[in-house]
Scaffold this motif. Structure first.
Motif, PDB file in Angstrom:
ATOM      1  N   PRO A   8       0.830  -1.212   0.000  1.00  0.00           N
ATOM      2  CA  PRO A   8       0.000   0.000   0.000  1.00  0.00           C
ATOM      3  C   PRO A   8       0.858   1.252   0.000  1.00  0.00           C
ATOM      4  CG  PRO A   8       0.031  -0.968   2.180  1.00  0.00           C
ATOM      5  CD  PRO A   8       0.752  -1.920   1.291  1.00  0.00           C
ATOM      6  N   ALA A   9       0.389   2.264  -0.677  1.00  0.00           N
ATOM      7  CA  ALA A   9       1.120   3.532  -0.741  1.00  0.00           C
ATOM      8  C   ALA A   9       0.701   4.499   0.357  1.00  0.00           C
ATOM      9  CB  ALA A   9       0.895   4.190  -2.109  1.00  0.00           C
ATOM     10  N   ARG A  10      -0.455   4.304   0.959  1.00  0.00           N
ATOM     11  CA  ARG A  10      -0.917   5.193   2.019  1.00  0.00           C
ATOM     12  C   ARG A  10      -1.936   4.456   2.883  1.00  0.00           C
ATOM     13  NH1 ARG A  10      -5.911   7.465   1.377  1.00  0.00           N
ATOM     14  NH2 ARG A  10      -6.994   6.998  -0.569  1.00  0.00           N
ATOM     15  N   PHE A  11      -2.228   5.026   4.047  1.00  0.00           N
ATOM     16  CA  PHE A  11      -3.232   4.523   4.974  1.00  0.00           C
ATOM     17  C   PHE A  11      -2.983   3.049   5.307  1.00  0.00           C
ATOM     18  CE2 PHE A  11      -7.550   3.589   6.570  1.00  0.00           C
ATOM     19  CZ  PHE A  11      -7.626   4.625   7.480  1.00  0.00           C
ATOM     20  N   PHE A  12      -1.849   2.773   5.925  1.00  0.00           N
ATOM     21  CA  PHE A  12      -1.511   1.415   6.317  1.00  0.00           C
ATOM     22  C   PHE A  12      -0.826   1.478   7.683  1.00  0.00           C
ATOM     23  CE2 PHE A  12       2.179   3.058   4.215  1.00  0.00           C
ATOM     24  CZ  PHE A  12       3.247   2.589   4.946  1.00  0.00           C
ATOM     25  N   SER A  13      -0.718   0.336   8.331  1.00  0.00           N
ATOM     26  CA  SER A  13      -0.074   0.228   9.644  1.00  0.00           C
ATOM     27  C   SER A  13       0.880  -0.953   9.617  1.00  0.00           C
ATOM     28  CB  SER A  13      -1.113   0.027  10.757  1.00  0.00           C
ATOM     29  OG  SER A  13      -2.037   1.089  10.788  1.00  0.00           O
ATOM     30  N   GLN A  14       1.934  -0.833  10.401  1.00  0.00           N
ATOM     31  CA  GLN A  14       2.916  -1.904  10.520  1.00  0.00           C
ATOM     32  C   GLN A  14       2.616  -2.725  11.773  1.00  0.00           C
ATOM     33  OE1 GLN A  14       6.716   0.009  10.481  1.00  0.00           O
ATOM     34  NE2 GLN A  14       6.739   0.250   8.267  1.00  0.00           N
ATOM     35  N   VAL A  15       2.252  -3.982  11.588  1.00  0.00           N
ATOM     36  CA  VAL A  15       1.938  -4.891  12.681  1.00  0.00           C
ATOM     37  C   VAL A  15       2.947  -6.030  12.657  1.00  0.00           C
ATOM     38  CG1 VAL A  15       0.185  -6.405  13.692  1.00  0.00           C
ATOM     39  CG2 VAL A  15      -0.501  -4.308  12.520  1.00  0.00           C
ATOM     40  N   PRO A  16       3.590  -6.345  13.772  1.00  0.00           N
ATOM     41  CA  PRO A  16       4.569  -7.432  13.786  1.00  0.00           C
ATOM     42  C   PRO A  16       3.925  -8.773  13.432  1.00  0.00           C
ATOM     43  CG  PRO A  16       4.779  -6.066  15.755  1.00  0.00           C
ATOM     44  CD  PRO A  16       3.524  -5.647  15.072  1.00  0.00           C
ATOM     45  N   ASN A  17       4.708  -9.612  12.775  1.00  0.00           N
ATOM     46  CA  ASN A  17       4.221 -10.945  12.446  1.00  0.00           C
ATOM     47  C   ASN A  17       3.972 -11.785  13.693  1.00  0.00           C
ATOM     48  OD1 ASN A  17       4.262 -10.486   9.697  1.00  0.00           O
ATOM     49  ND2 ASN A  17       6.358 -11.202   9.455  1.00  0.00           N
ATOM     50  N   GLU A  18       4.658 -11.455  14.793  1.00  0.00           N
ATOM     51  CA  GLU A  18       4.429 -12.212  16.029  1.00  0.00           C
ATOM     52  C   GLU A  18       2.992 -12.063  16.519  1.00  0.00           C
ATOM     53  OE1 GLU A  18       6.922 -10.327  15.412  1.00  0.00           O
ATOM     54  OE2 GLU A  18       8.713 -11.596  15.574  1.00  0.00           O
ATOM     55  N   ILE A  19       2.367 -10.930  16.219  1.00  0.00           N
ATOM     56  CA  ILE A  19       0.968 -10.739  16.621  1.00  0.00           C
ATOM     57  C   ILE A  19       0.032 -11.467  15.666  1.00  0.00           C
ATOM     58  CG2 ILE A  19      -0.841  -9.009  16.904  1.00  0.00           C
ATOM     59  CD1 ILE A  19       1.244  -7.056  17.857  1.00  0.00           C
ATOM     60  N   ILE A  20       0.273 -11.331  14.368  1.00  0.00           N
ATOM     61  CA  ILE A  20      -0.616 -11.947  13.378  1.00  0.00           C
ATOM     62  C   ILE A  20      -0.579 -13.468  13.476  1.00  0.00           C
ATOM     63  CG2 ILE A  20      -1.102 -12.116  10.914  1.00  0.00           C
ATOM     64  CD1 ILE A  20       0.143  -9.380  10.551  1.00  0.00           C
ATOM     65  N   ARG A  21       0.602 -14.030  13.745  1.00  0.00           N
ATOM     66  CA  ARG A  21       0.761 -15.490  13.775  1.00  0.00           C
ATOM     67  C   ARG A  21       0.847 -16.024  15.200  1.00  0.00           C
ATOM     68  NH1 ARG A  21       5.784 -15.367   9.450  1.00  0.00           N
ATOM     69  NH2 ARG A  21       4.701 -14.243   7.779  1.00  0.00           N
ATOM     70  N   HIS A  22       0.376 -15.280  16.175  1.00  0.00           N
ATOM     71  CA  HIS A  22       0.502 -15.716  17.571  1.00  0.00           C
ATOM     72  C   HIS A  22      -0.334 -16.975  17.792  1.00  0.00           C
ATOM     73  CE1 HIS A  22       0.823 -15.606  21.894  1.00  0.00           C
ATOM     74  NE2 HIS A  22       1.642 -14.575  21.812  1.00  0.00           N
ATOM     75  N   PRO A  23       0.248 -18.035  18.348  1.00  0.00           N
ATOM     76  CA  PRO A  23      -0.509 -19.293  18.483  1.00  0.00           C
ATOM     77  C   PRO A  23      -1.566 -19.265  19.566  1.00  0.00           C
ATOM     78  CG  PRO A  23       1.659 -19.523  19.485  1.00  0.00           C
ATOM     79  CD  PRO A  23       1.643 -18.173  18.826  1.00  0.00           C
ATOM     80  N   ARG A  24      -1.477 -18.318  20.517  1.00  0.00           N
ATOM     81  CA  ARG A  24      -2.415 -18.314  21.632  1.00  0.00           C
ATOM     82  C   ARG A  24      -3.381 -17.134  21.591  1.00  0.00           C
ATOM     83  NH1 ARG A  24       2.457 -19.745  23.486  1.00  0.00           N
ATOM     84  NH2 ARG A  24       2.963 -17.612  24.142  1.00  0.00           N
TER      85      ARG A  24
END
Length: 344
Positions: A8-24
Motif C-alpha cells: 500500500p502507498a498510504r493509509f496502512f499500519s505496521q503490525v509485527p508478524n508475532e501478533i498476526i501469527r501468535h498461536p495463543r
C-alpha cells in the motif's frame, strides 16, 4: 499456494508478524490489538468502543481481553480520583510487557529492553514511506554482488568476534521476561512447594524469586504444577551441590512446547463438557436414619452425612469418657499393688 500482495502507498499500519501469527491469540484478540495499534497517537478510544466498531460480540471481547492480558499485550489499572470517582487506564503495546515494564511505560520511565521515553513525535500511520519495500514481507531481489560482499563482511566480523575472548555474543529478547505477573506468582508458589517437599532442592527466597519466571513460563505454556514437580524431582542424584542451578537447568532444558490456539480451544471445550455433568453424580445417599433420603457430597468416602456424624460423635463421647475413666482407675490399682509388693 499462490499469493498476490501489493504494497500500500498510504493509509496502512505496521503490525509485527508475532501478533498476526501468535498461536495463543484468537482472531478477535488479533483484530482488537491491530485496530488499537493502527489508531493515531491522539486518539482516545477505549477497547470496548473498538470492539463495537469491529463487530466483536461481548463474549468474544471478554475472551480477547483475557488473552491479551495473559500474553502481556494489555495492562489495566483502576484508580480513584480526588472526588471519589474511579477511572480505568489501559495500555496497549505491540510487544509483550511485564507488569514492571508496563508501569514504567505508563509513568514515562526508562525500562530494561525498551527504548527510553522521549519527546512526542508524529507517527507514520497513514503516510507513505520513502521505501515501500521495507513495509512488505516479500522485498525485491537485491543485487547478487552486494549480497556476496555483505556476506563476506559478516563472515569476517564473525571470525573476529570468535577470536576475541572478551566479546560477549548478542542475545535476543528473552521470552521469560515477558511472562505475566499472575503466572510468575503461581510459578513461585510451585517452586516453594517443591523446595519444601524435597530436601535436596532447598531454595532460598531470593532463588525462588529469580527462578519464578521460568516456572511461570511453564504454566503459561499449559503445564501444571504436577508437571513442574515431576520434571524437577525425577531422577535426582543422591547429593545436589547446587539446587538452584539444577532447577534452572531442568526448567530451561525441559520446557514444554507452547500449545497452539486450536489445542487451547479443544482443552477449554473438554473442560466445559466435563464440568457440565450433573452435580448429583458426585453425591451419595446418607446411610443414617432420615424421614426422607438425604444426599450429601462425601469428602473421603464416608457413608454418613455431617449431621449424622455429629450426632454419633455426641452419643459416643460419654461412653468413651467412661471407658477412659475405668481404664485410668485400673492402671492406678495396678501401680499401687506393684509398689506394695516391692515394699514387702
Amino acid at each position: 499456494m499462490l499469493r498476490h500482495a501489493i504494497a500500500p502507498a498510504r493509509f496502512f499500519s505496521q503490525v509485527p508478524n508475532e501478533i498476526i501469527r501468535h498461536p495463543r491469540l484468537s482472531s478477535d484478540a488479533v483484530r482488537l490489538l491491530s485496530w488499537q495499534l493502527s489508531l493515531p497517537e491522539d486518539a482516545d478510544q477505549s477497547l470496548s468502543e473498538t470492539a463495537k466498531r469491529a463487530g466483536i460480540k461481548k463474549t468474544g471481547f471478554i475472551r480477547a481481553k483475557r488473552e491479551l492480558a495473559a500474553e502481556g499485550y494489555l495492562h489495566e489499572w483502576r484508580r480513584q480520583g480526588v472526588g471519589g470517582r474511579w477511572s480505568t487506564t489501559q495500555l496497549i503495546s505491540n510487544a509483550p510487557l511485564s507488569a514492571r515494564q508496563a508501569v514504567a511505560v505508563r509513568d514515562g520511565r526508562p525500562t530494561d529492553g525498551l527504548p527510553t521515553a522521549g519527546g512526542p513525535e508524529g507517527r507514520s500511520v497513514g503516510h507513505p514511506q520513502k521505501n515501500t519495500e521495507e513495509n512488505i514481507s516479500h522485498p525485491s531481489s537485491p543485487d547478487p554482488v552486494a549480497v556476496s560482499e555483505q556476506a563476506a563482511g559478516q563472515a569476517s566480523a564473525a571470525g573476529r568476534k570468535d577470536a576475541s575472548p572478551n566479546t560477549s555474543p548478542a542475545s535476543g529478547p528473552d521470552p521469560v521476561r515477558t511472562v505475566p505477573a499472575p503466572f510468575v506468582e503461581r510459578g513461585a508458589q510451585a517452586l516453594a512447594a517443591v523446595s519444601h517437599g524435597e530436601r535436596r532442592l532447598r531454595l532460598s527466597g531470593r532463588e525462588v524469586a529469580a527462578l519464578a519466571p521460568l516456572a511461570g513460563d511453564w504454566l503459561r505454556r499449559g503445564a501444571t504444577v504436577a508437571d513442574i514437580r515431576e520434571a524437577l524431582t525425577q531422577w535426582l542424584p543422591d547429593r545436589v551441590h547446587s539446587p538452584a542451578g539444577l532447577v534452572r537447568d531442568r526448567l530451561t532444558r525441559k520446557r514444554p512446547e507452547a500449545p497452539t490456539f486450536a489445542e487451547q480451544r479443544a482443552a477449554e471445550r473438554s473442560t466445559a463438557v466435563a464440568r457440565s455433568g450433573p452435580r448429583v453424580a458426585e453425591m451419595r445417599e446418607c446411610a443414617g436414619e432420615h424421614v426422607q433420603p438425604r444426599l450429601f457430597r462425601p469428602v473421603d468416602g464416608e457413608a454418613l452425612c455431617p449431621s449424622c456424624r455429629c450426632d454419633r460423635a455426641g452419643t459416643e463421647a460419654p461412653a468413651a469418657a467412661e471407658a477412659a475413666m475405668r481404664g485410668g482407675a485400673l492402671v492406678r490399682d495396678l501401680l499401687h499393688a506393684h509398689r506394695a509388693e516391692a515394699a514387702v
